[in-house]
Design a protein around this motif. Structure first.
Motif, mmCIF file in Angstrom:
data_model
loop_
_atom_site.group_PDB
_atom_site.id
_atom_site.type_symbol
_atom_site.label_atom_id
_atom_site.label_comp_id
_atom_site.label_asym_id
_atom_site.label_seq_id
_atom_site.Cartn_x
_atom_site.Cartn_y
_atom_site.Cartn_z
ATOM 1 N N ALA A 235 -0.156 -10.650 10.977
ATOM 2 C CA ALA A 235 0.788 -9.539 11.156
ATOM 3 C C ALA A 235 1.928 -9.635 10.151
ATOM 4 C CB ALA A 235 1.328 -9.536 12.582
ATOM 5 N N ASP A 236 2.352 -10.866 9.846
ATOM 6 C CA ASP A 236 3.433 -11.059 8.869
ATOM 7 C C ASP A 236 2.942 -10.728 7.458
ATOM 8 O OD1 ASP A 236 4.916 -11.878 10.990
ATOM 9 O OD2 ASP A 236 5.177 -13.946 10.338
ATOM 10 N N ILE A 237 1.694 -11.056 7.158
ATOM 11 C CA ILE A 237 1.142 -10.726 5.847
ATOM 12 C C ILE A 237 1.105 -9.213 5.665
ATOM 13 C CG2 ILE A 237 -0.948 -10.803 4.424
ATOM 14 C CD1 ILE A 237 -1.502 -13.578 5.639
ATOM 15 N N ARG A 238 0.693 -8.505 6.687
ATOM 16 C CA ARG A 238 0.665 -7.043 6.600
ATOM 17 C C ARG A 238 2.074 -6.477 6.419
ATOM 18 N NH1 ARG A 238 -3.148 -8.064 10.894
ATOM 19 N NH2 ARG A 238 -5.286 -7.718 10.140
ATOM 20 N N GLU A 239 3.042 -7.094 7.080
ATOM 21 C CA GLU A 239 4.435 -6.662 6.929
ATOM 22 C C GLU A 239 4.913 -6.866 5.501
ATOM 23 O OE1 GLU A 239 8.164 -5.280 8.725
ATOM 24 O OE2 GLU A 239 6.027 -5.110 9.181
ATOM 25 N N LEU A 240 4.536 -7.972 4.901
ATOM 26 C CA LEU A 240 4.907 -8.218 3.507
ATOM 27 C C LEU A 240 4.238 -7.208 2.577
ATOM 28 C CD1 LEU A 240 4.759 -12.122 3.423
ATOM 29 C CD2 LEU A 240 6.804 -10.690 3.316
ATOM 30 N N CYS A 241 2.997 -6.866 2.860
ATOM 31 C CA CYS A 241 2.310 -5.867 2.024
ATOM 32 C C CYS A 241 3.007 -4.509 2.114
ATOM 33 C CB CYS A 241 0.856 -5.736 2.440
ATOM 34 S SG CYS A 241 -0.161 -7.185 2.044
ATOM 35 N N ARG A 242 3.635 -4.238 3.241
ATOM 36 C CA ARG A 242 4.343 -2.962 3.397
ATOM 37 C C ARG A 242 5.726 -2.984 2.763
ATOM 38 N NH1 ARG A 242 1.695 -2.939 8.569
ATOM 39 N NH2 ARG A 242 3.402 -4.156 9.502
ATOM 40 N N HIS A 243 6.444 -4.106 2.869
ATOM 41 C CA HIS A 243 7.872 -4.070 2.559
ATOM 42 C C HIS A 243 8.337 -5.005 1.444
ATOM 43 C CE1 HIS A 243 8.451 -1.405 5.933
ATOM 44 N NE2 HIS A 243 7.907 -2.278 6.769
ATOM 45 N N ALA A 244 7.548 -5.980 1.059
ATOM 46 C CA ALA A 244 7.956 -6.834 -0.059
ATOM 47 C C ALA A 244 7.796 -6.062 -1.366
ATOM 48 C CB ALA A 244 7.118 -8.102 -0.087
ATOM 49 N N LYS A 245 8.755 -6.224 -2.256
ATOM 50 C CA LYS A 245 8.733 -5.473 -3.516
ATOM 51 C C LYS A 245 7.958 -6.190 -4.619
ATOM 52 C CE LYS A 245 13.220 -3.399 -2.446
ATOM 53 N NZ LYS A 245 14.647 -3.307 -2.851
ATOM 54 N N GLY A 246 7.769 -7.492 -4.479
ATOM 55 C CA GLY A 246 7.127 -8.276 -5.526
ATOM 56 C C GLY A 246 5.614 -8.211 -5.476
ATOM 57 N N ALA A 247 4.991 -8.795 -6.510
ATOM 58 C CA ALA A 247 3.535 -8.865 -6.577
ATOM 59 C C ALA A 247 2.992 -9.715 -5.434
ATOM 60 C CB ALA A 247 3.109 -9.455 -7.919
ATOM 61 N N MET A 263 -5.520 -8.422 0.798
ATOM 62 C CA MET A 263 -6.168 -7.411 -0.030
ATOM 63 C C MET A 263 -6.243 -6.084 0.711
ATOM 64 S SD MET A 263 -10.090 -7.145 -1.398
ATOM 65 C CE MET A 263 -10.521 -6.356 0.162
ATOM 66 N N GLU A 264 -6.612 -6.140 1.985
ATOM 67 C CA GLU A 264 -6.665 -4.916 2.788
ATOM 68 C C GLU A 264 -5.283 -4.278 2.912
ATOM 69 O OE1 GLU A 264 -8.312 -6.422 6.377
ATOM 70 O OE2 GLU A 264 -10.332 -6.672 5.541
ATOM 71 N N GLY A 265 -4.255 -5.126 3.077
ATOM 72 C CA GLY A 265 -2.889 -4.609 3.148
ATOM 73 C C GLY A 265 -2.464 -3.951 1.854
ATOM 74 N N ALA A 266 -2.863 -4.535 0.739
ATOM 75 C CA ALA A 266 -2.546 -3.930 -0.558
ATOM 76 C C ALA A 266 -3.221 -2.569 -0.696
ATOM 77 C CB ALA A 266 -2.980 -4.864 -1.683
ATOM 78 N N LEU A 267 -4.479 -2.477 -0.296
ATOM 79 C CA LEU A 267 -5.206 -1.212 -0.379
ATOM 80 C C LEU A 267 -4.593 -0.164 0.545
ATOM 81 C CD1 LEU A 267 -8.865 -2.588 -0.475
ATOM 82 C CD2 LEU A 267 -7.729 -1.323 -2.314
ATOM 83 N N GLU A 268 -4.261 -0.565 1.763
ATOM 84 C CA GLU A 268 -3.695 0.377 2.735
ATOM 85 C C GLU A 268 -2.361 0.947 2.267
ATOM 86 O OE1 GLU A 268 -3.454 -1.982 6.241
ATOM 87 O OE2 GLU A 268 -5.639 -1.955 6.593
ATOM 88 N N ASN A 269 -1.627 0.171 1.487
ATOM 89 C CA ASN A 269 -0.319 0.613 1.014
ATOM 90 C C ASN A 269 -0.344 1.068 -0.445
ATOM 91 O OD1 ASN A 269 1.824 -0.099 3.270
ATOM 92 N ND2 ASN A 269 0.338 -1.772 3.250
ATOM 93 N N ARG A 271 -1.347 -0.451 -3.128
ATOM 94 C CA ARG A 271 -0.715 -1.473 -3.956
ATOM 95 C C ARG A 271 -1.739 -2.415 -4.595
ATOM 96 N NH1 ARG A 271 4.247 -4.554 -1.395
ATOM 97 N NH2 ARG A 271 4.391 -5.077 -3.607
ATOM 98 N N LEU A 272 -2.949 -1.937 -4.826
ATOM 99 C CA LEU A 272 -3.941 -2.834 -5.416
ATOM 100 C C LEU A 272 -3.473 -3.343 -6.778
ATOM 101 C CD1 LEU A 272 -6.671 -4.205 -5.062
ATOM 102 C CD2 LEU A 272 -7.736 -2.226 -6.184
ATOM 103 N N GLY A 273 -2.712 -2.540 -7.508
ATOM 104 C CA GLY A 273 -2.193 -2.983 -8.798
ATOM 105 C C GLY A 273 -1.207 -4.125 -8.690
ATOM 106 N N ASP A 274 -0.645 -4.331 -7.493
ATOM 107 C CA ASP A 274 0.283 -5.445 -7.260
ATOM 108 C C ASP A 274 -0.434 -6.705 -6.788
ATOM 109 O OD1 ASP A 274 2.435 -3.799 -7.856
ATOM 110 O OD2 ASP A 274 2.879 -3.333 -5.768
ATOM 111 N N PHE A 275 -1.747 -6.614 -6.569
ATOM 112 C CA PHE A 275 -2.489 -7.725 -5.982
ATOM 113 C C PHE A 275 -3.032 -8.630 -7.080
ATOM 114 C CE2 PHE A 275 -6.149 -9.676 -3.753
ATOM 115 C CZ PHE A 275 -5.473 -10.195 -2.662
ATOM 116 N N LEU A 276 -2.660 -9.911 -7.031
ATOM 117 C CA LEU A 276 -3.029 -10.895 -8.047
ATOM 118 C C LEU A 276 -3.782 -12.046 -7.399
ATOM 119 C CD1 LEU A 276 0.524 -11.293 -9.713
ATOM 120 C CD2 LEU A 276 -1.086 -9.392 -9.961
ATOM 121 N N ILE A 277 -4.582 -12.753 -8.209
ATOM 122 C CA ILE A 277 -5.245 -13.946 -7.709
ATOM 123 C C ILE A 277 -4.933 -15.143 -8.606
ATOM 124 C CG2 ILE A 277 -7.098 -12.779 -6.467
ATOM 125 C CD1 ILE A 277 -8.933 -13.275 -8.847
ATOM 126 N N GLY A 278 -4.961 -16.334 -7.997
ATOM 127 C CA GLY A 278 -4.748 -17.597 -8.699
ATOM 128 C C GLY A 278 -5.493 -18.688 -7.961
#
Length: 388
Positions: A235-247, A263-269, A271-278
């Motif tokens: 639930a916190d990860i989804r909240e960050l996908c909604r309201h965090a401004k960073g990548a 990833m699902e949170g990024a798509l729902e909002n 924000r796929l362009g903000d989604f990075l992997i490492g």
């Protein structure tokens, strides 16, 4: 060795032809309608035919930008004290990674924590990797970890020294919301990129950083939003996908289920362009030369993301969010290129279909700055085709 020359790009013009599939790394157009790529002095000049000093036949391989591991922890050279392992960068190049971004040189035994020592360590790491490139890899190092007793003058000093980003907020004594927000505000004013640990403690002395801490600080990059390795609640990860401004960054050495939630949170909002992997390697989980390939394949298979978009999460997305010159195959950018195909024995007619069913690509060759650095990979399954 102090005066050893830097690794130079390949001189002259190179034409890569007979490309089976050209992945650009750019989320706006992840597949290019071209079977050629033209390079001059290590820089891409076009996705087209042209006169060249040398021709490389891709042999039907897919050609893509080299992966960028946006979260790793180098120390000095191609050795990690965390696992007492040598050659980890070289083996990652064999896994399709051409660039690495340090999230802090924290695994150095006896790592200094005073302001002068932290700044000195960052400068040494930055300058060492500017001159030392294992198998041609580009390591953007020098990421000082913030401590509570560092004032604004510390960040002014690292900016003057050419440091472009700090290490993970949360690995030192700066961790909680108000303290982290003070640091991110200073860095924002100075033009220094900020990254922030998200999740439970990763090493002794690090901290649990909650969604509330992150939202108060608003860093430029949310390091391992899926935990490094312990994840915050979904639930916190989804909240960050909604309201965090960073990548929004997910790593191999984190919680895989949480990576898919992010990833699902990024798509729902949108924000796929903000989604990075490492990878977050080297770490307690070890060194994974195929870690970036495994992350992209996780997104494409279990996550259901089109594989060409999954590749963008480890290339062009990182390029755009973190201000790099490599990571997209277009004119004017570094010729850091991976030749790959479906691994031998995999179903699917190409590498994208293989990834969609969960098989990592077979790396056939790696080029950095227009210079061939590997042939068929030492760390992946053999590719079904190879360049000639």
């Amino acid at each position: 060795m102090a005066d050893a020359p830097k690794d130079a790009p390949e001189a002259g013009r190179i034409l890569i032809r007979n490309i089976g599939l050209l992945l650009t790394g750019d989320l706006d157009q992840p597949i290019a309608d071209s079977d050629c790529l033209l390079i001059e002095d290590g820089v891409i000049i076009g996705l087209e035919q042209g006169d060249a000093d040398r021709v490389i036949d891709a042999g039907g391989c897919a050609v893509a930008p080299g992966l960028i591991d946006g979260h790793c922890h180098p120390v000095f050279g191609d050795w990690t004290p965390r696992q007492n392992q040598s050659g980890w960068i070289e083996m990652n190049v064999n896994g399709g990674v051409t660039s690495f971004i340090s999230a802090g040189e924290v695994h150095l035994p006896g790592r200094p924590k005073d302001a002068e020592g932290v700044k000195a360590l960052a400068m040494v790491a930055q300058r060492c990797f500017a001159n030392f490139r294992s198998l041609g890899a580009k390591v953007i190092a020098g990421a000082p970890v913030p401590e509570l007793d560092f004032g604004r003058d510390f960040y002014e000093g690292i900016k003057a020294a050419g440091i472009r980003h700090i290490g993970e907020i949360g690995l030192g004594t700066v961790a909680k919301g108000a303290d982290a927000a003070r640091v991110t505000a200073w860095c924002r004013e100075l033009g220094i990129e900020t990254i922030m640990h998200v999740g439970g403690p990763s090493i002794a002395g690090s901290h649990h950083v909650t969604a509330e801490d992150v939202l108060e600080a608003q860093p430029d990059v949310l390091s391992h939003i899926n935990g490094g390795p312990t994840s915050n609640p979904h639930a916190d990860i989804r909240e960050l996908c909604r309201h965090a401004k960073g990548a929004l960054e997910a790593v191999h050495n984190g919680n895989e289920k949480s990576a898919l939630v992010a990833m699902e949170g990024a798509l729902e909002n949108n924000r796929l362009g903000d989604f990075l992997i490492g990878t977050d390697a080297p770490a307690g989980s070890g060194v994974q030369p195929n870690g970036m390939l495994r992350m992209a394949t996780l997104l494409a298979s279990i996550g259901g993301l089109p594989a060409e978009q999954a590749w963008c999460c480890g290339t062009g997305n990182v390029t755009k969010k973190r201000g790099l010159k490599q990571g997209i195959l277009e004119a004017g950018r570094s010729a850091d290129i991976v030749f790959m195909d479906r691994p031998s024995g995999s179903e699917g007619k190409n590498v994208l279909e293989a990834m969609a069913v969960g098989n990592i690509p077979g790396i056939a060759a790696v080029m950095i700055d227009g210079k061939m650095r590997t042939g068929r990979s030492r760390s992946t399954p053999p590719s079904a085709s190879v360049p000639g």
